[in-house]
Every structure is written in structure tokens, then in C-alpha cells.
Design a protein around this motif. Sequence first.
Motif, PDB file in Angstrom:
ATOM      1  N   PHE A   9     -10.469  60.043  24.056  1.00  0.00           N
ATOM      2  CA  PHE A   9     -11.111  60.362  22.774  1.00  0.00           C
ATOM      3  C   PHE A   9     -10.063  60.637  21.705  1.00  0.00           C
ATOM      4  O   PHE A   9     -10.183  60.175  20.568  1.00  0.00           O
ATOM      5  CB  PHE A   9     -12.032  61.573  22.949  1.00  0.00           C
ATOM      6  CG  PHE A   9     -12.820  61.915  21.720  1.00  0.00           C
ATOM      7  CD1 PHE A   9     -13.984  61.233  21.412  1.00  0.00           C
ATOM      8  CD2 PHE A   9     -12.393  62.920  20.857  1.00  0.00           C
ATOM      9  CE1 PHE A   9     -14.718  61.544  20.267  1.00  0.00           C
ATOM     10  CE2 PHE A   9     -13.112  63.237  19.715  1.00  0.00           C
ATOM     11  CZ  PHE A   9     -14.281  62.545  19.422  1.00  0.00           C
ATOM     12  N   GLN A  10      -9.029  61.385  22.063  1.00  0.00           N
ATOM     13  CA  GLN A  10      -7.981  61.699  21.101  1.00  0.00           C
ATOM     14  C   GLN A  10      -7.246  60.442  20.637  1.00  0.00           C
ATOM     15  O   GLN A  10      -6.887  60.313  19.464  1.00  0.00           O
ATOM     16  CB  GLN A  10      -6.993  62.689  21.720  1.00  0.00           C
ATOM     17  CG  GLN A  10      -7.562  64.083  21.901  1.00  0.00           C
ATOM     18  CD  GLN A  10      -6.672  64.962  22.770  1.00  0.00           C
ATOM     19  OE1 GLN A  10      -5.916  64.464  23.606  1.00  0.00           O
ATOM     20  NE2 GLN A  10      -6.762  66.267  22.578  1.00  0.00           N
ATOM     21  N   ARG A  36     -22.908  60.037  21.659  1.00  0.00           N
ATOM     22  CA  ARG A  36     -22.287  58.738  21.891  1.00  0.00           C
ATOM     23  C   ARG A  36     -23.057  57.623  21.173  1.00  0.00           C
ATOM     24  O   ARG A  36     -22.457  56.737  20.549  1.00  0.00           O
ATOM     25  CB  ARG A  36     -22.200  58.446  23.389  1.00  0.00           C
ATOM     26  CG  ARG A  36     -21.281  59.399  24.139  1.00  0.00           C
ATOM     27  CD  ARG A  36     -21.174  59.019  25.611  1.00  0.00           C
ATOM     28  NE  ARG A  36     -20.371  59.982  26.349  1.00  0.00           N
ATOM     29  CZ  ARG A  36     -19.043  59.957  26.429  1.00  0.00           C
ATOM     30  NH1 ARG A  36     -18.368  59.020  25.789  1.00  0.00           N
ATOM     31  NH2 ARG A  36     -18.396  60.869  27.138  1.00  0.00           N
ATOM     32  N   ALA A  61     -15.545  56.910  25.130  1.00  0.00           N
ATOM     33  CA  ALA A  61     -14.456  57.643  25.785  1.00  0.00           C
ATOM     34  C   ALA A  61     -14.999  58.579  26.862  1.00  0.00           C
ATOM     35  O   ALA A  61     -15.957  59.320  26.633  1.00  0.00           O
ATOM     36  CB  ALA A  61     -13.657  58.435  24.755  1.00  0.00           C
ATOM     37  N   ALA A  83      -7.886  65.898  17.838  1.00  0.00           N
ATOM     38  CA  ALA A  83      -8.113  64.493  17.495  1.00  0.00           C
ATOM     39  C   ALA A  83      -8.024  64.309  15.984  1.00  0.00           C
ATOM     40  O   ALA A  83      -7.478  63.308  15.501  1.00  0.00           O
ATOM     41  CB  ALA A  83      -9.468  64.024  18.017  1.00  0.00           C
ATOM     42  N   THR A 119      -8.460  57.221  20.658  1.00  0.00           N
ATOM     43  CA  THR A 119      -9.311  56.312  19.879  1.00  0.00           C
ATOM     44  C   THR A 119      -9.713  56.933  18.552  1.00  0.00           C
ATOM     45  O   THR A 119      -9.564  56.312  17.492  1.00  0.00           O
ATOM     46  CB  THR A 119     -10.565  55.925  20.682  1.00  0.00           C
ATOM     47  OG1 THR A 119     -11.212  57.113  21.167  1.00  0.00           O
ATOM     48  CG2 THR A 119     -10.211  55.030  21.847  1.00  0.00           C
ATOM     49  N   TYR A 120     -10.207  58.182  18.595  1.00  0.00           N
ATOM     50  CA  TYR A 120     -10.625  58.814  17.341  1.00  0.00           C
ATOM     51  C   TYR A 120      -9.417  59.301  16.545  1.00  0.00           C
ATOM     52  O   TYR A 120      -9.387  59.194  15.316  1.00  0.00           O
ATOM     53  CB  TYR A 120     -11.567  59.992  17.615  1.00  0.00           C
ATOM     54  CG  TYR A 120     -12.536  60.243  16.483  1.00  0.00           C
ATOM     55  CD1 TYR A 120     -13.868  59.898  16.600  1.00  0.00           C
ATOM     56  CD2 TYR A 120     -12.101  60.805  15.277  1.00  0.00           C
ATOM     57  CE1 TYR A 120     -14.755  60.114  15.553  1.00  0.00           C
ATOM     58  CE2 TYR A 120     -12.972  61.018  14.238  1.00  0.00           C
ATOM     59  CZ  TYR A 120     -14.297  60.673  14.375  1.00  0.00           C
ATOM     60  OH  TYR A 120     -15.167  60.877  13.333  1.00  0.00           O
ATOM     61  N   THR A 135     -19.305  67.639  26.908  1.00  0.00           N
ATOM     62  CA  THR A 135     -18.140  67.289  27.729  1.00  0.00           C
ATOM     63  C   THR A 135     -17.396  68.495  28.289  1.00  0.00           C
ATOM     64  O   THR A 135     -16.590  68.343  29.209  1.00  0.00           O
ATOM     65  CB  THR A 135     -17.151  66.463  26.895  1.00  0.00           C
ATOM     66  OG1 THR A 135     -16.675  67.265  25.805  1.00  0.00           O
ATOM     67  CG2 THR A 135     -17.817  65.199  26.351  1.00  0.00           C
ATOM     68  N   VAL A 165     -20.117  67.316  21.023  1.00  0.00           N
ATOM     69  CA  VAL A 165     -19.121  66.795  21.963  1.00  0.00           C
ATOM     70  C   VAL A 165     -18.634  67.904  22.890  1.00  0.00           C
ATOM     71  O   VAL A 165     -18.524  67.708  24.110  1.00  0.00           O
ATOM     72  CB  VAL A 165     -17.936  66.159  21.201  1.00  0.00           C
ATOM     73  CG1 VAL A 165     -16.819  65.789  22.169  1.00  0.00           C
ATOM     74  CG2 VAL A 165     -18.392  64.926  20.434  1.00  0.00           C
ATOM     75  N   ILE A 169     -10.623  68.980  20.975  1.00  0.00           N
ATOM     76  CA  ILE A 169     -11.374  68.032  20.144  1.00  0.00           C
ATOM     77  C   ILE A 169     -10.822  68.033  18.722  1.00  0.00           C
ATOM     78  O   ILE A 169     -10.637  66.977  18.105  1.00  0.00           O
ATOM     79  CB  ILE A 169     -12.873  68.387  20.145  1.00  0.00           C
ATOM     80  CG1 ILE A 169     -13.431  68.313  21.573  1.00  0.00           C
ATOM     81  CG2 ILE A 169     -13.655  67.451  19.228  1.00  0.00           C
ATOM     82  CD1 ILE A 169     -14.820  68.907  21.727  1.00  0.00           C
ATOM     83  N   ALA A 215     -14.359  55.067  20.594  1.00  0.00           N
ATOM     84  CA  ALA A 215     -14.426  56.525  20.754  1.00  0.00           C
ATOM     85  C   ALA A 215     -15.755  56.957  21.348  1.00  0.00           C
ATOM     86  O   ALA A 215     -15.820  57.924  22.123  1.00  0.00           O
ATOM     87  CB  ALA A 215     -14.197  57.207  19.403  1.00  0.00           C
ATOM     88  N   SER A 216     -16.821  56.253  21.009  1.00  0.00           N
ATOM     89  CA  SER A 216     -18.140  56.607  21.542  1.00  0.00           C
ATOM     90  C   SER A 216     -18.242  56.368  23.039  1.00  0.00           C
ATOM     91  O   SER A 216     -19.125  56.900  23.707  1.00  0.00           O
ATOM     92  CB  SER A 216     -19.231  55.811  20.819  1.00  0.00           C
ATOM     93  OG  SER A 216     -19.213  54.444  21.207  1.00  0.00           O
TER      94      SER A 216
END
Length: 402
Positions: free
Chosen positions: A99-100, A163, A93, A48, A102-103, A38, A34, A45, A90-91
Motif C-alpha cells: 500500500f505504501q 477497496r 494491496a 504513505a 502504490t499509494y 487491515t 483502512v 498508513i 493500491a485498492s
Amino acid sequence: MSMSYRWVIVAAGALMGCVAVGTMFSLAIFLEPVATDTQWSRAGISSAMTLNFIVMGLGGFFWGAMSDRFGARIVVLIGSVLLGLALVLASRAESLLAFQLTYGVLVGLSASAFFAPMIAITMSWFDEHRSLAVSLVSAGMGMAPMTVSPFARWLISAYDDWRVAMLLIGIGAWVLLLPAAMFVRNPPAAVAENAAARPIAQTEGMSLSRVLRSPQFLVLGFTFFACCAAHSGPIFHMVSYAMFCGIGPMAAVSIYSVEGAAGLGGRVLFGLLADKLGVKPVLITGLLIQAAVIAAYTMVSELTQFYVLAVIFGGTYGGVMPLYAVLAGEYFAARILGTVLGAATMLSSIGMAFGPLAGGWAFDNFANYNWLFIGSALVGLGAVAIALAFPPLPRPQRLQPA
């Protein structure tokens, strides 16, 4: 309903724990891909996972109370639906914040729906060998690094796309969890009565607010907090630390898997020892070993050394984790056990939240993980000191002659 069905409950709880914890901790496997794809920071990350544990703690208290009121099955069904949905979202995002959320938030909320309800219902099925039964349910969590983590690494390598890998894991969570939740049943009345015929705790008859302020709960909760604060960082950053030491990605993941395998054996071993020797001395000994092994990680660099410590570390932290639930079952009445476990899990999750963020911060600022392991070892010694203050367990009530 046959008494043998209680082992179906154990198996269902173990499977759900494996999937829930496995999907949550697979973020450690996704961290490098990730970040590379990203350009998000490691600390960002990792945060999260910090959010994950904070929300998991709050959710654990909520779901535990709901299971006391409405039963475990509906709670784990809702958790199953939400967990798969969280990973799918999350996949997709496109920003670190998404991401933070959802995950970090949704995965934490859904994963917390399994531990307290399944532990509480398992204890209601067993009047003997409770430590072993709870340890076997918890052993599912120990299987996560041997199953979900290598599967996540394989998917990332096979599709060259984190993803797609995360999406497939989310779908797999639905496939496994939804049928397993349908096997959850309350015990027959006679079984529940036998399981409830435990020593009368000093907290019997107290209101919930008084229970949560009692010495029994405070020592239990804060020992759980310090224990988890000690080992969460080393667990989460172990793969990255091994790669930093020059070990290849798949070999680094295998260290994580060895920890999981050792944790599986440790849960069974510690459960058997607790049934035979008593819960408190086994827990305190395990906490002391855990602190020593965490400190020893600062002196390793080769794969063989990592494997040796992984066996001891995984077996110890895995072995002590179910014992908190067993102690809760000894101290507190069955009617509030889900709520008490949820509250204790909340404190442990807050402790777990510190490690991932602290490890990411330490690496970003010092370009190594030494301070993470030193600090974690000191916190582990703090857990030992708190555990020494556990109040005496209630004594069994003897029947008086007529």
C-alpha cells in the motif's frame, strides 16, 4: 487560435488539479476504514502520504523540466495514465508495504505531473491578470475536498468496502483526466511573446544551477517549504481530529469540505488582491493569519467552531498557495519556469511530508493532536520570517523614446 482559448487552459488545469489533489488527499478519508479493516497502524498508513509528498517533490522537479523540454500536454497525459493505475493497484494491496509503495510512491509521482506544467503553460497564455489566472487553476485543488473527498466517503458507506471505493476513484480519474489533457495547447507565437514581455529579472541570463542557488529562489523555496510543513498536518488529520473531538464521520468530512470551499474563494480573493496590492504583502499577511488559525484549533471542540476556523484556515492556505507560482513568474525567465516551479514544488512537498507522519506519531504517542497544532503554528511563524527576506521584484522596463 482565439485568445478566449486561454480560459479553456485555465479550466483544464483546474479540473486536473482537482482530480490529482483530490485523489491524493482522499487518503485522509480512507485512513479510518483502512486501519479498521487491515489493523495497520495509523502512523504506517499516514506514512504513505509522507512518501507521497517526498516522491511528489522529486517528481515535480522532473516533470517541470520535462514540460520545459517537451511541452505540457505529453507530461499531463502520462500523469493521467499513471494516477488511475496507482489507485487501482493500491485498492488491491494486501500488505502495508504494498500500500505504501502504490499509494505513496506511484500516486505521488503521477500527481506531481500536473502542477508545474499547467501553471507554467497558463502563465505563457496570459500577459495580464496572471495572478488571477494562476489562482483559478490552483482553485481546482481547492475544489478537491468538496468533490473527491465527499465522493470517497459516500462510496465507502455505499459499498462498505474501502477497496471498491478506491478502485472506482481510480477509474474515475482516467475518465476525467485523459480527455482534459487533450485540451492542453501551447499559445500562439504572438500570445507567447506578449506574455513573455515581462520585467527583466535579476536572474536573466543565469545558468539553471546559479538560478537554483540565487537568493530569489532560496527564499521562495524555503518559504514554500515552511508554509506547507505548517499546514499539511492539520489538513491531513483534520477529519480524524474532529472525530476524536466527538463529531460524527460525515460531519467531520464536511469540515474538510468547508475548508476546500473556503480555499476556492481564498484563491480567487488572494489572486485579485495580489494583482492590485502586490504579491509579497498579500503572501506575508496570509502566512501570518495561517499560523494564528492553526494555533486556534487547539481550543475548539464543537462543530460550529470547527466550521468557523475551517473558513479562515482554508481560505488562507488556499489563497497563498498560487502566489508562489506568481512570484516565480516575476523572478525567473519563462524558458526555465517549469523547472523552477518543479524545484520549488519539490521543497514544498518535502515540507508537506512532515505533517501527516508527525500527526500520526503525535496521536499514537500522546493520544491527542495538540502537539501537532502547536508545532505547526510555530513552523508557520517561521514561514513568515523567511518571507520577509524576499528580494525586491524586478521593475518594469520602460521603452526609451526614439
